[in-house]
Motif scaffolding. Structure first.
Motif, PDB file in Angstrom:
ATOM      1  N   GLY A  60       0.999  -0.825   0.153  1.00  0.00           N
ATOM      2  CA  GLY A  60       0.078  -0.233   0.616  1.00  0.00           C
ATOM      3  C   GLY A  60       0.939   1.104  -0.137  1.00  0.00           C
ATOM      4  O   GLY A  60       1.563   1.431   0.246  1.00  0.00           O
ATOM      5  N   ARG A  61      -0.124   2.190  -0.238  1.00  0.00           N
ATOM      6  CA  ARG A  61       1.172   3.384  -0.202  1.00  0.00           C
ATOM      7  C   ARG A  61       1.161   4.401   1.865  1.00  0.00           C
ATOM      8  O   ARG A  61      -0.372   4.336   1.951  1.00  0.00           O
ATOM      9  CB  ARG A  61       0.146   4.694  -0.645  1.00  0.00           C
ATOM     10  CG  ARG A  61       0.329   4.558  -2.396  1.00  0.00           C
ATOM     11  CD  ARG A  61      -0.225   5.574  -3.486  1.00  0.00           C
ATOM     12  NE  ARG A  61       0.404   4.779  -5.095  1.00  0.00           N
ATOM     13  CZ  ARG A  61      -0.094   4.055  -5.314  1.00  0.00           C
ATOM     14  NH1 ARG A  61      -1.728   4.258  -5.101  1.00  0.00           N
ATOM     15  NH2 ARG A  61      -0.086   3.969  -6.558  1.00  0.00           N
ATOM     16  N   LEU A  62       1.476   5.219   1.560  1.00  0.00           N
ATOM     17  CA  LEU A  62       1.643   6.247   3.277  1.00  0.00           C
ATOM     18  C   LEU A  62       0.656   7.360   3.061  1.00  0.00           C
ATOM     19  O   LEU A  62       0.736   7.329   1.830  1.00  0.00           O
ATOM     20  CB  LEU A  62       2.897   6.452   3.331  1.00  0.00           C
ATOM     21  CG  LEU A  62       4.507   5.503   3.492  1.00  0.00           C
ATOM     22  CD1 LEU A  62       3.475   5.531   5.276  1.00  0.00           C
ATOM     23  CD2 LEU A  62       4.337   4.437   3.528  1.00  0.00           C
ATOM     24  N   GLY A  63      -0.516   7.563   3.696  1.00  0.00           N
ATOM     25  CA  GLY A  63      -0.885   7.898   3.499  1.00  0.00           C
ATOM     26  C   GLY A  63      -2.699   8.163   3.039  1.00  0.00           C
ATOM     27  O   GLY A  63      -3.430   8.426   2.780  1.00  0.00           O
ATOM     28  N   LEU A  66      -1.406   2.651   4.743  1.00  0.00           N
ATOM     29  CA  LEU A  66      -0.407   2.572   5.562  1.00  0.00           C
ATOM     30  C   LEU A  66      -0.511   4.135   6.186  1.00  0.00           C
ATOM     31  O   LEU A  66      -0.266   5.418   6.022  1.00  0.00           O
ATOM     32  CB  LEU A  66       0.793   1.823   5.065  1.00  0.00           C
ATOM     33  CG  LEU A  66       0.458   0.582   4.270  1.00  0.00           C
ATOM     34  CD1 LEU A  66       2.082   0.274   3.741  1.00  0.00           C
ATOM     35  CD2 LEU A  66       0.343  -0.518   5.191  1.00  0.00           C
ATOM     36  N   THR A  67      -0.199   4.035   8.145  1.00  0.00           N
ATOM     37  CA  THR A  67      -0.110   4.926   7.985  1.00  0.00           C
ATOM     38  C   THR A  67       1.834   4.921   8.310  1.00  0.00           C
ATOM     39  O   THR A  67       1.983   4.491   7.743  1.00  0.00           O
ATOM     40  CB  THR A  67      -0.946   4.237   9.928  1.00  0.00           C
ATOM     41  OG1 THR A  67       0.876   3.471  10.509  1.00  0.00           O
ATOM     42  CG2 THR A  67      -2.189   3.993  10.150  1.00  0.00           C
ATOM     43  N   ALA A 107       6.443   5.147  -1.533  1.00  0.00           N
ATOM     44  CA  ALA A 107       5.584   5.238  -1.602  1.00  0.00           C
ATOM     45  C   ALA A 107       4.003   5.732  -1.392  1.00  0.00           C
ATOM     46  O   ALA A 107       3.567   5.906   0.101  1.00  0.00           O
ATOM     47  CB  ALA A 107       4.383   3.641  -2.685  1.00  0.00           C
ATOM     48  N   THR A 108       4.131   7.214  -2.099  1.00  0.00           N
ATOM     49  CA  THR A 108       2.599   8.059  -1.052  1.00  0.00           C
ATOM     50  C   THR A 108       1.496   7.840  -1.770  1.00  0.00           C
ATOM     51  O   THR A 108       1.348   8.230  -3.297  1.00  0.00           O
ATOM     52  CB  THR A 108       3.529   9.484  -0.649  1.00  0.00           C
ATOM     53  OG1 THR A 108       3.890   9.546  -2.103  1.00  0.00           O
ATOM     54  CG2 THR A 108       4.617   8.876  -0.034  1.00  0.00           C
ATOM     55  N   PRO A 147       8.253  -1.444  -6.584  1.00  0.00           N
ATOM     56  CA  PRO A 147       7.721  -2.621  -7.242  1.00  0.00           C
ATOM     57  C   PRO A 147       6.577  -3.396  -6.638  1.00  0.00           C
ATOM     58  O   PRO A 147       6.399  -3.127  -4.656  1.00  0.00           O
ATOM     59  CB  PRO A 147       8.343  -3.358  -7.429  1.00  0.00           C
ATOM     60  CG  PRO A 147       9.208  -2.493  -7.473  1.00  0.00           C
ATOM     61  CD  PRO A 147       9.124  -0.922  -6.996  1.00  0.00           C
ATOM     62  N   LEU A 148       6.115  -4.325  -7.042  1.00  0.00           N
ATOM     63  CA  LEU A 148       4.915  -5.160  -6.282  1.00  0.00           C
ATOM     64  C   LEU A 148       3.761  -4.356  -5.396  1.00  0.00           C
ATOM     65  O   LEU A 148       3.360  -4.985  -4.331  1.00  0.00           O
ATOM     66  CB  LEU A 148       5.306  -6.119  -5.431  1.00  0.00           C
ATOM     67  CG  LEU A 148       6.709  -7.140  -5.595  1.00  0.00           C
ATOM     68  CD1 LEU A 148       7.694  -8.007  -4.754  1.00  0.00           C
ATOM     69  CD2 LEU A 148       5.775  -8.156  -6.957  1.00  0.00           C
ATOM     70  N   GLY A 149       3.553  -3.013  -5.660  1.00  0.00           N
ATOM     71  CA  GLY A 149       2.263  -2.364  -4.914  1.00  0.00           C
ATOM     72  C   GLY A 149       3.522  -2.661  -3.294  1.00  0.00           C
ATOM     73  O   GLY A 149       2.305  -2.101  -2.288  1.00  0.00           O
ATOM     74  N   LEU A 150       4.366  -2.352  -2.962  1.00  0.00           N
ATOM     75  CA  LEU A 150       5.195  -2.232  -1.544  1.00  0.00           C
ATOM     76  C   LEU A 150       5.725  -0.626  -1.302  1.00  0.00           C
ATOM     77  O   LEU A 150       5.180  -0.017  -2.722  1.00  0.00           O
ATOM     78  CB  LEU A 150       6.569  -2.683  -1.701  1.00  0.00           C
ATOM     79  CG  LEU A 150       6.388  -4.347  -1.944  1.00  0.00           C
ATOM     80  CD1 LEU A 150       7.958  -5.299  -2.146  1.00  0.00           C
ATOM     81  CD2 LEU A 150       5.917  -4.686  -0.666  1.00  0.00           C
TER      82      LEU A 150
END
Length: 162
Positions: A60-63, A66-67, A107-108, A147-150
């Motif tokens: 996922g993305r930060l914001g 993900l926290t 990733a944001t 990559p991989l949505g990390l």
């Protein structure tokens, strides 16, 4: 006159053990590249991801999904993978003589602005393992995807003993 004797600081391998920090298995490439390249006394690592045995531990993305705290943990795990890659390549973390550069790509989503707090997951682990004399410069960038949505990718350049 009393002679002052300086006791050398504990090495990185000893610090890892004393702190109870476990490293994952060394990462393996997800494509046509190698995890590390040594040129002279420099070791360049490919981007390290928060995976264990090729399985993403954070997605996922930060914001968004993900926290900041999860991002910090993802950066720390990616750095543990980097340490495992270094140990695999050199035989011991004690052969690292300097952390030259740390890059943290995050990733944001939207207007996320806590990049430094996430990147500290990588920086603070390196500080614990190698000590304050080897703290490096760093670049922290927010990106649309990884990559991989990390959520995090960590890149390192190290000076190593010959």
């Amino acid at each position: 006159m009393t002679k002052i004797v300086q006791v050398p600081a504990a090495g990185a391998e000893r610090r890892l053990s004393e702190l109870g920090i476990a490293l994952p298995p060394p990462p393996t490439p997800f494509g046509a590249y190698v995890e590390a390249v040594k040129i002279g006394n420099l070791l360049f690592l490919s981007g390290m991801l928060p995976v264990i045995d090729r399985k993403p531990q954070f997605v996922g993305r930060l914001g968004d999904e993900l926290t900041v705290e999860e991002g910090y943990k993802a950066a720390e795990l990616a750095t543990r993978s980097a340490l495992a890659a270094i140990r695999h390549e050199l035989g011991s973390l004690d052969k690292v003589t300097r952390v030259v550069k740390l890059g943290v790509y995050i990733a944001t989503q939207g207007d996320f602005r806590e990049h430094p707090k996430v990147a500290d997951g990588a920086s603070e682990l390196l500080l614990k393992v190698f000590g304050p004399d080897m703290l490096s410069g760093r670049v922290v960038l927010g990106v649309a995807s990884l990559p991989l949505g990390l959520p995090v990718e960590v890149e390192l350049v190290l000076e190593v003993a010959a």
